[in-house]
Design a protein around this motif. Structure first.
Motif, PDB file in Angstrom:
ATOM      1  N   MET A 212     174.193  91.676 126.922  1.00 38.85           N
ATOM      2  CA  MET A 212     172.903  91.845 126.263  1.00 38.85           C
ATOM      3  C   MET A 212     172.984  92.865 125.134  1.00 38.85           C
ATOM      4  N   GLY A 213     173.895  93.820 125.268  1.00 35.12           N
ATOM      5  CA  GLY A 213     174.027  94.844 124.240  1.00 35.12           C
ATOM      6  C   GLY A 213     174.406  94.272 122.882  1.00 35.12           C
ATOM      7  N   VAL A 214     175.175  93.180 122.868  1.00 32.60           N
ATOM      8  CA  VAL A 214     175.565  92.555 121.598  1.00 32.60           C
ATOM      9  C   VAL A 214     174.328  92.027 120.882  1.00 32.60           C
ATOM     10  N   LEU A 215     173.461  91.348 121.625  1.00 28.78           N
ATOM     11  CA  LEU A 215     172.227  90.836 121.045  1.00 28.78           C
ATOM     12  C   LEU A 215     171.322  91.977 120.586  1.00 28.78           C
ATOM     13  N   THR A 216     171.261  93.041 121.371  1.00 31.60           N
ATOM     14  CA  THR A 216     170.446  94.197 120.994  1.00 31.60           C
ATOM     15  C   THR A 216     170.909  94.802 119.679  1.00 31.60           C
ATOM     16  N   LEU A 217     172.217  94.960 119.511  1.00 31.98           N
ATOM     17  CA  LEU A 217     172.738  95.538 118.274  1.00 31.98           C
ATOM     18  C   LEU A 217     172.455  94.632 117.073  1.00 31.98           C
ATOM     19  N   GLY A 218     172.547  93.318 117.270  1.00 29.95           N
ATOM     20  CA  GLY A 218     172.225  92.399 116.183  1.00 29.95           C
ATOM     21  C   GLY A 218     170.766  92.494 115.767  1.00 29.95           C
ATOM     22  N   LEU A 219     169.861  92.515 116.746  1.00 31.11           N
ATOM     23  CA  LEU A 219     168.440  92.643 116.433  1.00 31.11           C
ATOM     24  C   LEU A 219     168.123  94.014 115.853  1.00 31.11           C
ATOM     25  N   ALA A 220     168.850  95.043 116.293  1.00 34.46           N
ATOM     26  CA  ALA A 220     168.648  96.375 115.723  1.00 34.46           C
ATOM     27  C   ALA A 220     169.046  96.408 114.249  1.00 34.46           C
ATOM     28  N   ALA A 221     170.130  95.714 113.895  1.00 34.29           N
ATOM     29  CA  ALA A 221     170.552  95.665 112.490  1.00 34.29           C
ATOM     30  C   ALA A 221     169.474  94.999 111.628  1.00 34.29           C
ATOM     31  N   VAL A 222     168.869  93.918 112.139  1.00 41.92           N
ATOM     32  CA  VAL A 222     167.795  93.240 111.396  1.00 41.92           C
ATOM     33  C   VAL A 222     166.596  94.174 111.236  1.00 41.92           C
ATOM     34  N   THR A 223     166.245  94.901 112.303  1.00 40.10           N
ATOM     35  CA  THR A 223     165.102  95.813 112.247  1.00 40.10           C
ATOM     36  C   THR A 223     165.358  96.954 111.273  1.00 40.10           C
ATOM     37  N   LEU A 224     166.565  97.496 111.272  1.00 39.26           N
ATOM     38  CA  LEU A 224     166.893  98.580 110.347  1.00 39.26           C
ATOM     39  C   LEU A 224     166.855  98.098 108.897  1.00 39.26           C
ATOM     40  N   TYR A 225     167.335  96.880 108.657  1.00 39.74           N
ATOM     41  CA  TYR A 225     167.261  96.327 107.298  1.00 39.74           C
ATOM     42  C   TYR A 225     165.806  96.188 106.856  1.00 39.74           C
ATOM     43  N   SER A 226     164.955  95.665 107.745  1.00 47.04           N
ATOM     44  CA  SER A 226     163.544  95.504 107.392  1.00 47.04           C
ATOM     45  C   SER A 226     162.884  96.861 107.152  1.00 47.04           C
ATOM     46  N   ALA A 227     163.255  97.873 107.967  1.00 43.82           N
ATOM     47  CA  ALA A 227     162.697  99.203 107.757  1.00 43.82           C
ATOM     48  C   ALA A 227     163.084  99.750 106.382  1.00 43.82           C
ATOM     49  N   TRP A 228     164.316  99.514 105.984  1.00 43.66           N
ATOM     50  CA  TRP A 228     164.768  99.940 104.651  1.00 43.66           C
ATOM     51  C   TRP A 228     163.939  99.269 103.561  1.00 43.66           C
ATOM     52  N   ARG A 229     163.716  97.938 103.692  1.00 39.38           N
ATOM     53  CA  ARG A 229     162.965  97.222 102.677  1.00 39.38           C
ATOM     54  C   ARG A 229     161.499  97.663 102.654  1.00 39.38           C
ATOM     55  N   VAL A 230     160.927  97.928 103.820  1.00 36.01           N
ATOM     56  CA  VAL A 230     159.539  98.389 103.875  1.00 36.01           C
ATOM     57  C   VAL A 230     159.403  99.752 103.195  1.00 36.01           C
ATOM     58  N   MET A 231     160.348 100.652 103.427  1.00 33.61           N
ATOM     59  CA  MET A 231     160.275 101.973 102.817  1.00 33.61           C
ATOM     60  C   MET A 231     160.502 101.893 101.307  1.00 33.61           C
ATOM     61  N   GLU A 232     161.339 100.966 100.880  1.00 34.28           N
ATOM     62  CA  GLU A 232     161.500 100.757  99.438  1.00 34.28           C
ATOM     63  C   GLU A 232     160.215 100.228  98.814  1.00 34.28           C
ATOM     64  N   GLU A 233     159.581  99.278  99.508  1.00 37.25           N
ATOM     65  CA  GLU A 233     158.357  98.678  98.973  1.00 37.25           C
ATOM     66  C   GLU A 233     157.215  99.675  98.908  1.00 37.25           C
ATOM     67  N   THR A 234     157.158 100.582  99.875  1.00 39.83           N
ATOM     68  CA  THR A 234     156.094 101.580  99.902  1.00 39.83           C
ATOM     69  C   THR A 234     156.486 102.870  99.199  1.00 39.83           C
ATOM     70  N   GLN A 235     157.684 102.880  98.595  1.00 33.12           N
ATOM     71  CA  GLN A 235     158.182 104.051  97.865  1.00 33.12           C
ATOM     72  C   GLN A 235     158.188 105.297  98.754  1.00 33.12           C
ATOM     73  N   ALA A 236     158.638 105.109  99.992  1.00 31.27           N
ATOM     74  CA  ALA A 236     158.685 106.219 100.941  1.00 31.27           C
ATOM     75  C   ALA A 236     160.020 106.936 100.941  1.00 31.27           C
ATOM     76  N   GLY A 237     160.947 106.524 100.087  1.00 30.52           N
ATOM     77  CA  GLY A 237     162.231 107.214 100.006  1.00 30.52           C
ATOM     78  C   GLY A 237     163.129 106.946 101.188  1.00 30.52           C
ATOM     79  N   PRO A 238     163.704 105.734 101.309  1.00 28.88           N
ATOM     80  CA  PRO A 238     164.554 105.431 102.474  1.00 28.88           C
ATOM     81  C   PRO A 238     165.790 106.307 102.561  1.00 28.88           C
ATOM     82  N   GLY A 239     166.230 106.863 101.440  1.00 32.35           N
ATOM     83  CA  GLY A 239     167.403 107.719 101.480  1.00 32.35           C
ATOM     84  C   GLY A 239     167.097 109.173 101.742  1.00 32.35           C
TER      85      GLY A 239
END
Length: 357
Positions: free
Chosen positions: A233-260
């Motif tokens: 199950m950990g393999v699936l969790t890490l894959g879904l975590a990567a998708v969530t982290l990517y979306s978080a990056w894009r959301v912060m870019e869109e809202t100009q919240a400074g992802p870096g």
């Protein structure tokens, strides 16, 4: 009694004119139809469709699988044409119910003709994939996305290594996240706008349904797919975590919240820590990703689904802990205090504009 003025008394006639123009531009059957009239029309359409299907099943099929396949395809094609020709409430429900019955006839005929589960599910996948694009109805497109996704995952799980089905589930989740992230741009185009919402809701329902099956009904899942292995199950969790982290990056870019910056690092660290702590419960990080995107898009339905499944998968995580009840209680207490502390830190370190730090 308090005086409550009406809109007619509050607004000037010129302010009401645009709304009046829009109302008059609608087809006559969509103007001021009472809700219970729509309900009764839909109920009548489903009853009429039911009697039609019973009649066809008794007198025309005659036990022939070829007849069932041809009849099912003809009914489904007729439902598509009827729905494209008229959008009246009664016609909409009649076409939907008849179309679903036609799909059922078709699949029963395929199963009886070949007697092969794989052939039936593949036929369902092809049929639903076609209907997703040709049937102009939101509910049918949602069902087509859901059934096509589940059929694809089933075929991959049975006829390919188990990891392939998990990769496909992560890929479907990625498509749902991209549709939400690009929703504004996609819905500006007329043809794509009709596909975006039902497709993303179908994919998210598929995600939660599969994760619910693997988490709460794991024994049944193993019995169904007993011929193949199962990835951790950990393999699936890490894959879904990567998708969530990517979306978080894009959301912060869109809202100009400074992802870096410090805010981005804090958010990414919190998501990564949550994923690592819930490796055996991939539904938690998946629901957090949907919660984030639902809040970002101000979608109340997505928010409700995400909160519901966070609770469902949170309970599963609690019962899966290999600890005593006292240790579980302390773990819950500690995690709660940690989250409260993180909330206080974020509020003080990154105050909202206009609020005192």
């Amino acid at each position: 009694m308090a005086f409550e003025p009406s809109l007619r008394e509050v607004l000037q006639p010129k302010a009401l004119q645009p709304a009046r123009d829009v109302l008059l531009s609608l087809p006559e059957h969509q103007r001021g139809t009472l809700w219970f009239v729509n309900v009764l029309s839909g109920l009548g359409a489903w009853v009429a469709s039911l009697f039609l299907m019973i009649f066809l099943g008794i007198f025309f099929l005659g036990g022939s699988n070829i007849n069932a396949i041809v009849t099912g395809l003809l009914i489904t094609a007729g439902a598509v044409m009827l729905r494209r020709a008229n959008s009246h409430g009664f016609i909409t429900q009649l076409a939907l119910s008849a179309g679903l019955a036609g799909q059922g006839f078709f699949l029963v005929g395929v199963e009886g003709l070949w007697g092969n589960e794989t052939a039936t599910i593949f036929a369902a996948f092809v049929l639903q994939f076609v209907l997703l694009f040709v049937y102009p109805d939101t509910l049918q497109r949602f069902l087509s996305t859901l059934f096509a996704s589940l059929s694809l995952l089933y075929l991959l799980r049975v006829h390919a290594p188990a990891v392939v089905a998990d990769v496909a589930l992560v890929a479907l989740t990625t498509i749902a996240h991209v549709l939400l992230l690009q929703q504004g741009r996609l819905q500006s185009r007329d043809w794509e706008a009709r596909l975006v919402t039902p497709t993303l809701f179908g994919l998210i329902t598929t995600l939660f349904g599969v994760l619910l099956l693997r988490t709460w009904f794991h024994g049944f899942y193993q019995d169904v797919f007993r011929k193949g292995g199962e990835t951790p199950m950990g393999v699936l969790t890490l894959g879904l975590a990567a998708v969530t982290l990517y979306s978080a990056w894009r959301v912060m870019e869109e809202t100009q919240a400074g992802p870096g910056g410090a805010a981005g690092v804090t958010a990414f660290a919190a998501l990564a820590l949550t994923a690592l702590l819930t490796l055996n419960t991939p539904g938690v990080i998946a629901a957090l990703g949907v919660l984030m995107l639902g809040f970002h898009r101000r979608n109340a339905v997505l928010l409700g689904l995400a909160v519901l499944f966070i609770l469902v998968f949170g309970v599963s995580y609690y019962y899966d802990l290999k600890m005593s009840l006292l240790a579980k209680s302390l773990a819950l207490l500690g995690s709660g205090l940690l989250m409260l502390g993180l909330r206080l830190f974020i509020a003080r370190r990154f105050p909202v504009a206009g609020e005192a730090p």
